[in-house]
Design an enzyme around this catalytic site. Structure first.
Site, mmCIF file in Angstrom:
data_model
loop_
_atom_site.group_PDB
_atom_site.id
_atom_site.type_symbol
_atom_site.label_atom_id
_atom_site.label_comp_id
_atom_site.label_asym_id
_atom_site.label_seq_id
_atom_site.Cartn_x
_atom_site.Cartn_y
_atom_site.Cartn_z
ATOM 1 N N LYS A 133 0.818 -1.208 0.000
ATOM 2 C CA LYS A 133 0.000 0.000 0.000
ATOM 3 C C LYS A 133 0.857 1.266 0.000
ATOM 4 O O LYS A 133 0.609 2.196 -0.778
ATOM 5 C CB LYS A 133 -0.916 -0.025 1.224
ATOM 6 C CG LYS A 133 -1.698 1.241 1.485
ATOM 7 C CD LYS A 133 -2.398 1.150 2.840
ATOM 8 C CE LYS A 133 -1.403 0.847 3.944
ATOM 9 N NZ LYS A 133 -2.012 0.866 5.296
ATOM 10 N N SER A 134 1.874 1.316 0.853
ATOM 11 C CA SER A 134 2.722 2.510 0.960
ATOM 12 C C SER A 134 3.468 2.788 -0.335
ATOM 13 O O SER A 134 3.660 3.950 -0.718
ATOM 14 C CB SER A 134 3.720 2.347 2.111
ATOM 15 O OG SER A 134 3.050 2.224 3.344
ATOM 16 N N THR A 135 3.884 1.750 -1.033
ATOM 17 C CA THR A 135 4.593 1.921 -2.305
ATOM 18 C C THR A 135 3.657 2.476 -3.371
ATOM 19 O O THR A 135 4.058 3.318 -4.190
ATOM 20 C CB THR A 135 5.185 0.582 -2.781
ATOM 21 O OG1 THR A 135 5.942 -0.005 -1.728
ATOM 22 C CG2 THR A 135 6.094 0.785 -3.986
ATOM 23 N N ARG B 145 11.538 8.660 15.641
ATOM 24 C CA ARG B 145 12.654 7.809 15.254
ATOM 25 C C ARG B 145 13.678 8.652 14.505
ATOM 26 O O ARG B 145 13.387 9.772 14.107
ATOM 27 C CB ARG B 145 12.153 6.659 14.376
ATOM 28 C CG ARG B 145 11.254 5.692 15.131
ATOM 29 C CD ARG B 145 10.571 4.709 14.207
ATOM 30 N NE ARG B 145 9.652 3.826 14.931
ATOM 31 C CZ ARG B 145 8.663 3.159 14.372
ATOM 32 N NH1 ARG B 145 8.439 3.267 13.072
ATOM 33 N NH2 ARG B 145 7.884 2.385 15.107
ATOM 34 N N ARG C 221 11.625 -8.761 5.102
ATOM 35 C CA ARG C 221 12.047 -7.452 5.608
ATOM 36 C C ARG C 221 13.096 -7.588 6.713
ATOM 37 O O ARG C 221 13.934 -6.715 6.894
ATOM 38 C CB ARG C 221 10.840 -6.685 6.173
ATOM 39 C CG ARG C 221 9.847 -6.204 5.144
ATOM 40 C CD ARG C 221 8.722 -5.479 5.851
ATOM 41 N NE ARG C 221 7.728 -4.932 4.935
ATOM 42 C CZ ARG C 221 6.650 -4.281 5.325
ATOM 43 N NH1 ARG C 221 6.412 -4.079 6.617
ATOM 44 N NH2 ARG C 221 5.791 -3.809 4.438
ATOM 45 N N ARG D 99 1.552 -9.022 13.856
ATOM 46 C CA ARG D 99 1.198 -8.394 12.582
ATOM 47 C C ARG D 99 0.359 -9.338 11.723
ATOM 48 O O ARG D 99 -0.592 -8.914 11.064
ATOM 49 C CB ARG D 99 2.460 -7.986 11.813
ATOM 50 C CG ARG D 99 3.122 -6.742 12.350
ATOM 51 C CD ARG D 99 4.034 -6.120 11.316
ATOM 52 N NE ARG D 99 4.713 -4.937 11.828
ATOM 53 C CZ ARG D 99 4.190 -3.720 11.852
ATOM 54 N NH1 ARG D 99 2.972 -3.530 11.388
ATOM 55 N NH2 ARG D 99 4.875 -2.695 12.327
ATOM 56 N N ASN E 229 -2.572 -6.784 -4.989
ATOM 57 C CA ASN E 229 -1.232 -6.348 -5.390
ATOM 58 C C ASN E 229 -0.312 -7.550 -5.587
ATOM 59 O O ASN E 229 0.510 -7.876 -4.734
ATOM 60 C CB ASN E 229 -0.657 -5.398 -4.337
ATOM 61 C CG ASN E 229 0.629 -4.733 -4.805
ATOM 62 O OD1 ASN E 229 1.030 -4.888 -5.954
ATOM 63 N ND2 ASN E 229 1.272 -4.013 -3.914
ATOM 64 N N ASP E 230 -0.464 -8.186 -6.755
ATOM 65 C CA ASP E 230 0.413 -9.285 -7.145
ATOM 66 C C ASP E 230 1.553 -8.727 -7.994
ATOM 67 O O ASP E 230 2.728 -9.005 -7.770
ATOM 68 C CB ASP E 230 -0.386 -10.334 -7.928
ATOM 69 C CG ASP E 230 0.400 -11.613 -8.158
ATOM 70 O OD1 ASP E 230 1.543 -11.711 -7.645
ATOM 71 O OD2 ASP E 230 -0.105 -12.515 -8.839
#
Length: 213
Positions: A34-36, A61, A154, A165, A188-189
């Protein structure tokens, strides 16, 4: 004298205010991409979309700036603002409060841009009870096993936090799969195909089009 670019940008802002374009709510589990997708949308349309800056009670941070990445605040102050009905949605994660203030969304609208909110399912449920009336878009992975694979690659989580998560993701995917909860669901494939689907939908719904420079 205003340059042609400045005139175009000014007219774009006026047009958006006149159209009163609906905000966008994008939701999806961590690892869905989603963020990408949002980053690519802002890259292609830098003068069309604006991000609502969320509030949080956690500490900044490294590299994070107040007012850019988050509004960093205290639990006492944020709770007071929540009690005063200043937030559209709030959530608690790892003992810290997070939320989208009404003013943050209004600031984007005043700037003549379409407000984009990147929030979780609980936030979506709260916004559905508000008067915001956004377009709701859900981004999901092709499978749960692929989501787990992406999160493990990640290498930023302990096994315990990863399982938390994944448990949250199961609930989010269940809600995202229910008919009527979202206006558009993107699997999102392939990033290119997912972004094309998102872009085409927004072109149709919001009338955005030519690439901005």
């Amino acid at each position: 004298m205003m340059s042609s670019w400045s005139v175009r940008t000014f007219k774009l802002g006026i047009n958006m205010l006149e159209k009163n374009l609906r905000p966008l709510v994008l939701c999806g589990p961590s690892g869905s991409g989603k963020s990408t997708l949002i980053k690519e949308l802002f890259k292609e349309f830098p003068d069309t979309f604006g991000f609502s800056v969320s509030h949080t009670t956690r500490s900044p941070r490294q590299g994070e700036e107040h007012g850019k990445h988050y509004y960093f605040t205290s639990k006492e102050k944020m709770q007071q603002q929540i009690d005063q009905n200043e937030f559209l949605e709030t959530a608690t994660f790892s003992g810290n409060l997070y939320g989208t203030s009404k003013q943050a969304v209004e600031d984007v609208k005043i700037a003549g841009k379409i407000c984009v909110l990147d929030i979780e399912v609980e936030g979506v449920k709260q916004i559905k009870s508000s008067s915001l009336n956004p377009l709701y878009i859900f981004v999901k992975p092709p499978s749960f096993s692929e989501l787990e694979k992406r999160l493990r690659e990640r290498q930023t989580e302990t096994e315990e936090s990863l399982q938390r998560r994944l448990d949250t993701a199961k609930k989010e995917l269940e809600y995202g799969s229910q008919v009527g909860n979202f206006d558009l669901v993107i699997v999102n494939d392939s990033f290119e195909e997912a972004y094309e689907m998102l872009r085409n939908y927004l072109v149709q719904q919001l009338g955005i089009g030519e690439k901005e420079y």
